[in-house]
Design a protein around this motif. Structure first.
Motif: not given
Length: 306
Positions: A226-240
């Motif tokens: 199936a074709a994508p129906n959304a956009v995912r935005v992520s922010v990852a870090d190396t914090g605690p």
């Protein structure tokens, strides 16, 4: 015969007393039922009063924040003018003082913006601009250029990983920048020097509950993609990292994780505002994290609305 009559006469008051005692509980139940019927009305009235007071506080907060914007803009303008050197050369000490003043003024500006955004969300006065498709890559690139210097100043590596498959779709340009800024500020606050923060955006197939599960399962069995129906935005870090028991609460208003390592100051509005703005787009936001393993905040925005 006389003895039987006497016993019946003696029993009569007892019976009448029993009848009266039976009437009393019935009367008490009727009163309780009446109170129960009035209770929801009292609760509703109390809720409406509290809601009115809450809305009044939010409006007063927005008014105060709005009144602070003009003098703050004047102060920031003069600081920038002094830092430019157009009014004369500066010593190293003066430059450092002005940089600290400018950083503090920008932090105050973000707090005021949070107040205004929170008030608009609370009072229902927030109008999203979803009239035309916008370029998410350009939106994120612009916000990255703003935050890059702050990451470098703290000694935290920052990477933006866009997807070449991102296509324009309707979203509120400024509000999405606000969402990402809040997530980046949160990551920078809790990531120690020498750590790393990643920003990523890519298309995604968002399997909502409203989808026809049977048809979707059939397509998977046939090997159809199936074709994508959304956009995912992520922010990852190396914090605690964040303990699992706070993964839901952390998106509440004015909430901060009760942990010395995770208490970075502020009012606890950033993630709450991000959640509300994502939901206003019809999207979803969540966090994946474990203590000592960093955090990854993600949100999805639908490609189509309505």
């Amino acid at each position: 015969m006389s003895e039987h009559t006497d016993n019946a006469a003696a029993a009569a008051p007892i019976k009448r007393g029993a009848d009266q005692s039976a009437i009393c509980p019935t009367g008490c139940e009727t009163q309780a039922e009446s109170q129960a019927r009035n209770c929801p009305e009292d609760l509703l009235r109390a809720y409406q009063q509290l809601e009115g007071q809450y809305q009044s506080c939010a409006q007063a907060l927005a008014t105060a924040a709005h009144d602070l914007r003009t003098p703050l803009a004047v102060v920031s303008g003069y600081i920038e003018l002094l830092m430019s050197g157009k009014l004369g050369p500066l010593t190293d000490r003066q430059s450092r003082c002005l940089e600290d003043m400018y950083s503090s003024s920008q932090r105050l500006h973000r707090l005021i913006t949070d107040f205004l955004t929170f008030s608009a969300l609370q009072t229902g006065n927030l109008n999203l601009q979803l009239d035309e498709p916008r370029d998410l890559h350009a939106c994120l690139t612009e916000i990255c250029s703003f935050w890059l210097q702050r990451f470098q100043a703290k000694g935290v590596a920052f990477y933006y990983l866009p997807s070449e498959h991102l296509h324009p779709f309707p979203f509120d340009y400024d509000r999405v920048q606000r969402i990402v800024s809040n997530l980046l500020e949160n990551a920078l606050k809790f990531t120690p020097q020498g750590g790393t923060v990643w920003l990523n955006a890519e298309p995604q197939l968002w399997e909502r509950r409203s989808l026809d599960v049977r048809n979707h399962t059939r397509e998977r069995r046939k090997g159809a993609q199936a074709a994508p129906n959304a956009v995912r935005v992520s922010v990852a870090d190396t914090g605690p990292g964040i303990p699992p028991e706070f993964h839901q609460e952390i998106f509440g208003d004015f909430f901060q994780v009760p942990n010395g390592e995770m208490s970075g100051g502020g009012m606890g509005l950033g993630l709450g505002i991000a959640r509300r703005l994502v939901q206003a787009h019809g999207g979803k936001i969540w966090v994946e994290s474990e203590p000592s393993c960093g955090s990854k905040f993600s949100f999805v925005l639908p490609l189509k609305h309505g």
